[in-house]
Design an enzyme around this catalytic site. Structure first.
Site, mmCIF file in Angstrom:
data_model
loop_
_atom_site.group_PDB
_atom_site.id
_atom_site.type_symbol
_atom_site.label_atom_id
_atom_site.label_comp_id
_atom_site.label_asym_id
_atom_site.label_seq_id
_atom_site.Cartn_x
_atom_site.Cartn_y
_atom_site.Cartn_z
ATOM 1 N N ASP A 43 3.769 -3.227 -8.830
ATOM 2 C CA ASP A 43 3.026 -1.996 -9.060
ATOM 3 C C ASP A 43 3.738 -0.846 -8.347
ATOM 4 O O ASP A 43 4.029 -0.931 -7.152
ATOM 5 C CB ASP A 43 1.598 -2.149 -8.553
ATOM 6 C CG ASP A 43 0.648 -1.182 -9.256
ATOM 7 O OD1 ASP A 43 1.016 -0.658 -10.327
ATOM 8 O OD2 ASP A 43 -0.453 -0.956 -8.730
ATOM 9 N N HIS A 50 -0.938 11.671 -7.582
ATOM 10 C CA HIS A 50 -1.746 10.606 -6.980
ATOM 11 C C HIS A 50 -1.336 10.409 -5.523
ATOM 12 O O HIS A 50 -2.193 10.337 -4.627
ATOM 13 C CB HIS A 50 -1.567 9.302 -7.761
ATOM 14 C CG HIS A 50 -2.201 8.111 -7.107
ATOM 15 N ND1 HIS A 50 -3.553 7.982 -6.928
ATOM 16 C CD2 HIS A 50 -1.653 6.981 -6.585
ATOM 17 C CE1 HIS A 50 -3.822 6.822 -6.329
ATOM 18 N NE2 HIS A 50 -2.685 6.206 -6.097
ATOM 19 N N GLU A 86 -8.164 1.933 -11.229
ATOM 20 C CA GLU A 86 -6.967 2.774 -11.218
ATOM 21 C C GLU A 86 -6.400 2.808 -12.624
ATOM 22 O O GLU A 86 -6.084 1.776 -13.211
ATOM 23 C CB GLU A 86 -5.904 2.239 -10.240
ATOM 24 C CG GLU A 86 -6.264 2.469 -8.779
ATOM 25 C CD GLU A 86 -5.092 2.214 -7.820
ATOM 26 O OE1 GLU A 86 -4.157 1.486 -8.206
ATOM 27 O OE2 GLU A 86 -5.131 2.761 -6.701
ATOM 28 N N GLU A 89 -3.630 3.142 -15.094
ATOM 29 C CA GLU A 89 -2.182 2.951 -15.040
ATOM 30 C C GLU A 89 -1.620 2.618 -16.420
ATOM 31 O O GLU A 89 -2.352 2.211 -17.326
ATOM 32 C CB GLU A 89 -1.821 1.791 -14.095
ATOM 33 C CG GLU A 89 -2.286 1.992 -12.665
ATOM 34 C CD GLU A 89 -1.557 1.087 -11.683
ATOM 35 O OE1 GLU A 89 -0.496 0.525 -12.046
ATOM 36 O OE2 GLU A 89 -2.049 0.957 -10.550
ATOM 37 N N ASP A 137 -5.876 -1.277 -12.445
ATOM 38 C CA ASP A 137 -5.594 -1.996 -11.204
ATOM 39 C C ASP A 137 -6.784 -1.821 -10.247
ATOM 40 O O ASP A 137 -6.741 -1.039 -9.303
ATOM 41 C CB ASP A 137 -4.305 -1.448 -10.580
ATOM 42 C CG ASP A 137 -3.799 -2.337 -9.450
ATOM 43 O OD1 ASP A 137 -4.013 -3.550 -9.518
ATOM 44 O OD2 ASP A 137 -3.183 -1.802 -8.509
ATOM 45 N N ARG A 194 -11.521 -0.136 -1.980
ATOM 46 C CA ARG A 194 -10.945 0.843 -1.054
ATOM 47 C C ARG A 194 -11.271 0.565 0.399
ATOM 48 O O ARG A 194 -10.479 0.901 1.282
ATOM 49 C CB ARG A 194 -11.430 2.249 -1.435
ATOM 50 C CG ARG A 194 -11.077 2.675 -2.843
ATOM 51 C CD ARG A 194 -9.581 2.665 -3.072
ATOM 52 N NE ARG A 194 -9.250 3.215 -4.399
ATOM 53 C CZ ARG A 194 -8.025 3.229 -4.899
ATOM 54 N NH1 ARG A 194 -7.012 2.720 -4.202
ATOM 55 N NH2 ARG A 194 -7.796 3.729 -6.101
ATOM 56 N N GLN A 206 -9.064 -2.260 1.426
ATOM 57 C CA GLN A 206 -7.700 -1.725 1.486
ATOM 58 C C GLN A 206 -7.450 -0.951 2.784
ATOM 59 O O GLN A 206 -6.418 -1.131 3.443
ATOM 60 C CB GLN A 206 -7.462 -0.819 0.273
ATOM 61 C CG GLN A 206 -6.039 -0.293 0.138
ATOM 62 C CD GLN A 206 -5.834 0.514 -1.150
ATOM 63 O OE1 GLN A 206 -6.737 0.630 -1.980
ATOM 64 N NE2 GLN A 206 -4.644 1.072 -1.325
ATOM 65 N N LYS A 263 -6.583 -5.672 -3.853
ATOM 66 C CA LYS A 263 -6.089 -5.522 -5.224
ATOM 67 C C LYS A 263 -6.048 -6.854 -5.977
ATOM 68 O O LYS A 263 -6.063 -6.853 -7.206
ATOM 69 C CB LYS A 263 -4.645 -4.990 -5.188
ATOM 70 C CG LYS A 263 -4.464 -3.684 -4.442
ATOM 71 C CD LYS A 263 -4.757 -2.500 -5.320
ATOM 72 C CE LYS A 263 -4.240 -1.218 -4.682
ATOM 73 N NZ LYS A 263 -4.345 -0.089 -5.624
ATOM 74 N N THR A 301 -6.731 -7.537 -12.083
ATOM 75 C CA THR A 301 -6.037 -6.399 -12.692
ATOM 76 C C THR A 301 -6.153 -6.594 -14.198
ATOM 77 O O THR A 301 -5.745 -7.643 -14.716
ATOM 78 C CB THR A 301 -4.547 -6.365 -12.273
ATOM 79 O OG1 THR A 301 -4.467 -6.331 -10.840
ATOM 80 C CG2 THR A 301 -3.844 -5.152 -12.857
ATOM 81 N N GLU A 336 -9.903 9.473 -5.724
ATOM 82 C CA GLU A 336 -9.469 10.858 -5.863
ATOM 83 C C GLU A 336 -10.556 11.747 -6.455
ATOM 84 O O GLU A 336 -10.796 12.853 -5.986
ATOM 85 C CB GLU A 336 -8.232 10.927 -6.765
ATOM 86 C CG GLU A 336 -6.977 10.359 -6.155
ATOM 87 C CD GLU A 336 -5.857 10.322 -7.177
ATOM 88 O OE1 GLU A 336 -5.322 11.394 -7.509
ATOM 89 O OE2 GLU A 336 -5.523 9.225 -7.660
#
Lengths: 438, 438
Positions: free
Chosen positions: A137, A144, A209, A211, A243, A247, A250, A263, A267, A384
């Site tokens: 990844d 971002h 996420e 992607e 993905d 948080r 993480q 993660k 996915t 975000e």
């Protein structure tokens, strides 16, 4: 007039649904995927609301005259053997499928009479396109990286390496799942204070996420690199990727070796591999470096990559909560995005990946990292969009989302459109969250 | 008197070399591996200086009466199918091999007459034991974490999460190679100054990392965890691992997502999977937490794991430079180590890995991270031994090594020894560096 007939929007298919304006899968797309029917997994190509069974097409003699190596490869249960043959072989197969599915070709006339070739999309279950040996990844959207960096390091949002290195990391291959697979909320260690102590329980900051993923074709032997000028010859095509990220897990686990369990619980990947051949009409220049930005090092620098290294894909993320489902309300869009403005091109990511001699194998998957833009409505994850939960998204029914709730369904959609070309779609990358196992 | 006859040091083998004192592969070991002869890869068990061909043994009826699922599994070209059957199946196979290779059993008498069963180790080429779906690398030696942390953060060597989280990250599966494979010095971006600008070229800080690896048996479905009490049932056995690292590439690339190209150019694995059954006599208590250290969270806490979670493996790293080879001088030991004092047990690493629902598949490889001790002579990589190159190692011939030079051969050896038990060895994990491709 396109040089390649497979891009010509004027050519129609004898499969009527492929000629409808809104389809993701017109005759000009022809993406590859793996479908299952009655427990039997086979390789197919999407056309309108149908799937072309490539094994049946081979057995019916429709691939006669093509590279004989294609015959066993289209009989496999994954795309890996086809991907091992490289981009030219896939392009030849797509070209033949184009003639077979065209309304006015001898191949089309013959295929139309063969009742074994097409299945309704609704009758099959899609699988992951390939057995992914390694999933990598990247972090190729500078917006971002800036948005996330500003939350954790307001004084220094972008690390010094970012504009030189296509930052990436190894992801988890085993937990890649195809669109439609339920995703279970993970448990993990989280800590309210930066120094701990942690507790163990369901994540409270579950995020998606947005992607784009690239599937690798061919293989470079270990110890050899891939020059930037050849890098795209190693990319078969693109998919959509979600993905999923926890948080809070993480934030606690990621120093010093990077994201891990935050993660690796799932996915999601869209099932149809849209070839770079199909995307040819939508290639755009790579993002231009500003006067204050360093030029890429020579191993990441190539004229063709600068001129055509971008892909103009429009992206959207949609949510549907349990309350919306109960009220029979439609899904609601959370954000839009564009893949055209990524800081690093696909070619640069692949060339960088192999620059140390790392062998990239057919079926490997490279994720772009979250695709974000400069506007608020272009942020590709809730971290975000909601500024780490501080500014929840308010949905039309009044519900708020700082992060995802159990039962929420997240769908990513992607497509390419421009005047004079047929619309090329990616299908759907969708997942529903189910509660943690307690 | 051992409860399990396979541990009894008094039982001899009819394979004479297995009874020699110094062998890594006595009758009490019986590790599994994959060997190749004339292009034909098969599953085998090491015994003294011979390899027992498991396919031949099956075909000769020597496995009659065992679980019928073993028959196809021993006919594969990797251990994955055997690992999928789980630890009990492997243990049963090892038990049968023990009786077949014992000097005084009916099975031994019969096997001794079967000329198809054994090959000289010197006649075969070893392969990786399994096709590794995912390779995860942990960071389980607190001494390593402290030593490395002190170089980068002298004021705060150990991050707050370390004593709570078995820190790990995803490694690269494609570049795993078996012992003996040449390793090419990688190119990459490095920067003398922390803020850049970088240059691109061969790494000047090539390092080894002394590690122990665990191969996974069985599979937990995605979305399910593995309780700590069951975690060891998912570990088939151990190997030696050299996780080659380019320290200058690592320093520049690793923020914020962790090591990537600094590791993915090669990771060397020893060919023989030493089962946890063989290691049973060498189990020791897990490292005791000090009064100032937090207790592991409940999902990482288990009485049996505390009492027997450690494995007392002695480890050594040896170097032989081109000048030493030219002078016909023997290899020289760089460091020793012990696997007994790791901060996290194998069971804790596996339970943590699956705690978020991540599916661990048969053949997955978990690396321990660099095994370091408190003494200078117990540091498991040159980064630590030479303090980032500041204090080069001086070899007997006067050569100095801050980091590795082209042509250097690095070998890791490992074994278990104690009174009243047969010595169990791991064979060799060896690689020679070849110059960068320029």
């Amino acid at each position: 007039m396109p040089r390649d007939a497979t891009h010509d929007p004027a050519i129609l298919s004898w499969v009527e649904s492929a000629n409808a304006g809104g389809t993701d899968f017109p005759l000009q797309n022809l993406p590859f995927g793996v479908f299952e029917q009655g427990g039997d997994a086979r390789v197919g190509i999407a056309i309108g609301d149908r799937v072309l069974d490539l094994r049946a097409a081979r057995d019916g003699g429709h691939f006669d005259g093509l590279d004989p190596a294609l015959a066993p490869a289209v009989g496999q249960r994954t795309l890996n053997a086809l991907l091992a043959l490289g981009r030219p072989a896939l392009a030849a197969l797509r070209g033949r499928a184009h003639r077979m599915l065209s309304a006015d070709t001898p191949e089309g006339t013959r295929a139309r009479r063969d009742a074994t070739l097409l299945l309704p999309n609704s009758d099959v279950t899609m699988r992951l396109p390939a057995a992914v040996g390694d999933y990598t990844d990247f972090y190729a959207s500078v917006e971002h990286a800036m948005n996330v960096g500003a939350m954790f390091r307001p004084e220094n949002p972008l690390l010094p390496n970012y504009r030189h290195v296509p930052i990436g990391y190894h992801g988890r291959a085993s937990s890649l799942v195809v669109s439609g697979t339920e995703v279970r909320r993970p448990l993990g260690q989280t800590s309210a204070a930066p120094a701990g102590p942690p507790r163990f329980g369901p994540t409270e900051r579950l995020d998606y996420e947005l992607e784009v993923g690239a599937f690798v074709a061919g293989e470079n032997p270990l110890g050899t690199s891939v020059p930037i000028a050849d890098a795209e010859s190693r990319i078969a095509g693109l998919v959509l990727v979600n993905d999923w990220s926890a948080r809070d897990i993480q934030a606690w686990e990621y120093q010093p070796l990077g994201p891990f369990l935050s993660k690796s619980f799932a996915t999601t990947v869209s099932p149809w591999l849209v070839t770079l051949e199909a995307l040819e009409p939508f290639r755009v220049p790579a993002r231009v470096r500003g006067a204050d930005e360093p030029a890429p090092l020579p191993y990441l620098s190539d004229a063709t990559d600068r001129e055509r290294g971008g892909v103009d894909i429009s992206l959207e993320v949609w949510i549907r909560t349990p309350a919306m489902r109960a009220a029979d309300a439609p899904a609601e869009r959370l954000s839009r995005g564009s893949f055209a403005r990524m800081y690093w091109t696909l070619g640069q990511m692949l060339a960088h990946h192999a620059s140390n001699g790392c062998n990239l194998r057919p079926g490997d998957l490279l994720g772009s990292g979250t695709v974000s833009g400069v506007e608020r409505g272009e942020r590709g994850c809730l971290l975000e969009l909601t500024k780490r939960g501080a500014e929840p998204v308010v949905l039309a029914n009044g519900e708020r989302r700082s992060f995802l709730g159990d039962g929420d369904e997240v769908s990513i959609r992607g497509w390419c459109e421009r005047t004079g070309a047929a619309r090329i779609g990616f299908g759907e990358c969708r997942g529903v969250l189910i509660p943690a196992a307690l």
